[in-house]
Design a protein around this motif. Sequence first.
Motif, short mmCIF file in Angstrom:
data_model
loop_
_atom_site.label_atom_id
_atom_site.label_comp_id
_atom_site.label_asym_id
_atom_site.label_seq_id
_atom_site.Cartn_x
_atom_site.Cartn_y
_atom_site.Cartn_z
N ILE A 186 19.69 30.51 24.93
CA ILE A 186 20.15 30.25 26.29
C ILE A 186 20.48 31.60 26.92
CG2 ILE A 186 22.57 29.92 25.58
CD1 ILE A 186 22.75 27.77 27.79
N SER A 187 20.20 31.72 28.20
CA SER A 187 20.57 32.94 28.92
C SER A 187 21.68 32.61 29.91
CB SER A 187 19.37 33.51 29.68
OG SER A 187 19.81 34.60 30.49
N TYR A 188 22.75 33.37 29.84
CA TYR A 188 23.82 33.25 30.81
C TYR A 188 23.77 34.38 31.83
CZ TYR A 188 25.95 29.55 28.05
OH TYR A 188 26.19 28.37 27.40
N GLY A 189 22.81 35.29 31.67
CA GLY A 189 22.74 36.41 32.60
C GLY A 189 24.08 37.13 32.65
N GLU A 190 24.61 37.26 33.84
CA GLU A 190 25.90 37.96 34.02
C GLU A 190 27.06 36.99 34.19
OE1 GLU A 190 24.11 39.50 37.79
OE2 GLU A 190 26.12 39.12 38.58
N GLU A 191 26.82 35.68 33.97
CA GLU A 191 27.81 34.65 34.29
C GLU A 191 29.04 34.64 33.39
OE1 GLU A 191 26.03 30.80 34.47
OE2 GLU A 191 24.39 31.51 35.71
N ARG A 192 28.94 35.13 32.15
CA ARG A 192 30.06 35.03 31.21
C ARG A 192 30.41 36.39 30.63
NH1 ARG A 192 29.50 29.42 27.84
NH2 ARG A 192 29.49 28.07 29.65
N PRO A 193 30.96 37.27 31.43
CA PRO A 193 31.33 38.59 30.89
C PRO A 193 32.53 38.47 29.95
CG PRO A 193 32.14 38.34 33.13
CD PRO A 193 31.30 37.11 32.83
N ILE A 194 32.55 39.31 28.92
CA ILE A 194 33.74 39.35 28.07
C ILE A 194 34.67 40.48 28.50
CG2 ILE A 194 32.74 38.22 26.06
CD1 ILE A 194 32.38 40.98 24.82
N ALA A 195 34.11 41.42 29.25
CA ALA A 195 34.92 42.50 29.82
C ALA A 195 34.73 42.45 31.34
CB ALA A 195 34.48 43.85 29.28
N THR A 196 35.83 42.43 32.07
CA THR A 196 35.74 42.22 33.51
C THR A 196 35.81 43.51 34.33
OG1 THR A 196 38.12 41.81 33.58
CG2 THR A 196 36.68 39.87 33.39
N GLY A 197 35.85 44.63 33.67
CA GLY A 197 35.89 45.90 34.40
C GLY A 197 34.56 46.20 35.06
N HIS A 198 34.57 47.20 35.92
CA HIS A 198 33.35 47.59 36.64
C HIS A 198 33.00 49.03 36.27
CE1 HIS A 198 33.83 43.90 38.90
NE2 HIS A 198 35.09 44.25 39.13
N ASP A 199 32.96 49.28 34.97
CA ASP A 199 32.64 50.61 34.47
C ASP A 199 31.72 50.48 33.26
OD1 ASP A 199 34.26 49.83 32.23
OD2 ASP A 199 36.03 50.43 33.37
N GLU A 200 31.23 51.62 32.79
CA GLU A 200 30.24 51.61 31.71
C GLU A 200 30.80 50.96 30.44
OE1 GLU A 200 27.05 51.94 31.64
OE2 GLU A 200 27.03 51.59 29.49
N ALA A 201 32.06 51.19 30.12
CA ALA A 201 32.64 50.61 28.90
C ALA A 201 32.59 49.08 28.96
CB ALA A 201 34.07 51.10 28.72
N SER A 202 32.91 48.51 30.10
CA SER A 202 32.87 47.05 30.26
C SER A 202 31.42 46.56 30.26
CB SER A 202 33.54 46.64 31.57
OG SER A 202 34.90 46.99 31.54
N TRP A 203 30.55 47.26 30.98
CA TRP A 203 29.15 46.82 31.04
C TRP A 203 28.53 46.84 29.64
CZ3 TRP A 203 28.34 50.76 35.52
CH2 TRP A 203 28.87 50.23 36.71
N ALA A 204 28.86 47.86 28.84
CA ALA A 204 28.29 47.94 27.49
C ALA A 204 28.71 46.75 26.63
CB ALA A 204 28.73 49.26 26.83
#
Length: 194
Positions: A165-183
Motif C-alpha cells: 500500500i502507498s500512503y505517499g506523504e499522508e502519514r509522516p512520522i516526523a512532522t518537521g519541515h527539514d531534512e532530518a524529518s523528511w529522511a
Amino acid sequence: MRKSRLLMGMVGMLLVCGLLVSCSKKTVQGPPMGPGLAGPGAGGYGAPGAEAGIGTTPLTDEKLRALGITTEEQKREFLRQKEEFENQDIHFDFDSAAIREDAKPILSKKAEFLKRYPSLTITIEGHCDERGTNEYNLALGERRAHSAWQYLVNLGINPERMQMISYGEERPIATGHDEASWAKNRRAHFVIHF
C-alpha cells in the motif's frame, strides 16, 4: 444568470471531486507487474483486503499455537521478534525507490522471520516526505513498497504473502519541515497479519 449559477455549481462539484480523488491513498495487492497482481486499472487499488495494512490483528493464544508457539519462552521470543519486525523501517534517499545498503540487513532479518513463521502475511507500506505532489508521492510510495517486496521475494518469500500500500506523504512520522524529518518519512513500514 440562472445558467451562470448552474455552471458555478458544477465547477464547485468538480473541484470537490478532484480534491477527494487527489487525497485518497493508493493501495496495491501484489506488484504492479507479475503473477497474481492487481495494478492500476486492474482492480488492485482499493481492492477488497487492500486496506488490511491499516491497524493490526489481535494475537490470540490460538493464533500463537497455529504458529507452532506452545511455551511462554517461545511466545516471549516471538513477541520480541514481532516488535522488532514491525518497528524497524527501511529508509530511502530523496526521490528514490532503490534499496539502500543499510536496508539490506534489515530486510534479510525480516525474511528470516517470515521463513520461520510461514503462515504470517504482511503489508508493506510505502511512505514519502512532504515534497512533491500528492500524485507523485503516491506513485513513489508504491515504488518503494514494491522495491522492498521485490527484495523479499528475491530472498525466497512467497509473493502471495505480501500486500503493498502507498500512503505517499499522508502519514509522516516526523512532522518537521527539514531534512532530518523528511529522511525519517522516506520509508517502507511493515505490518504483520495473523
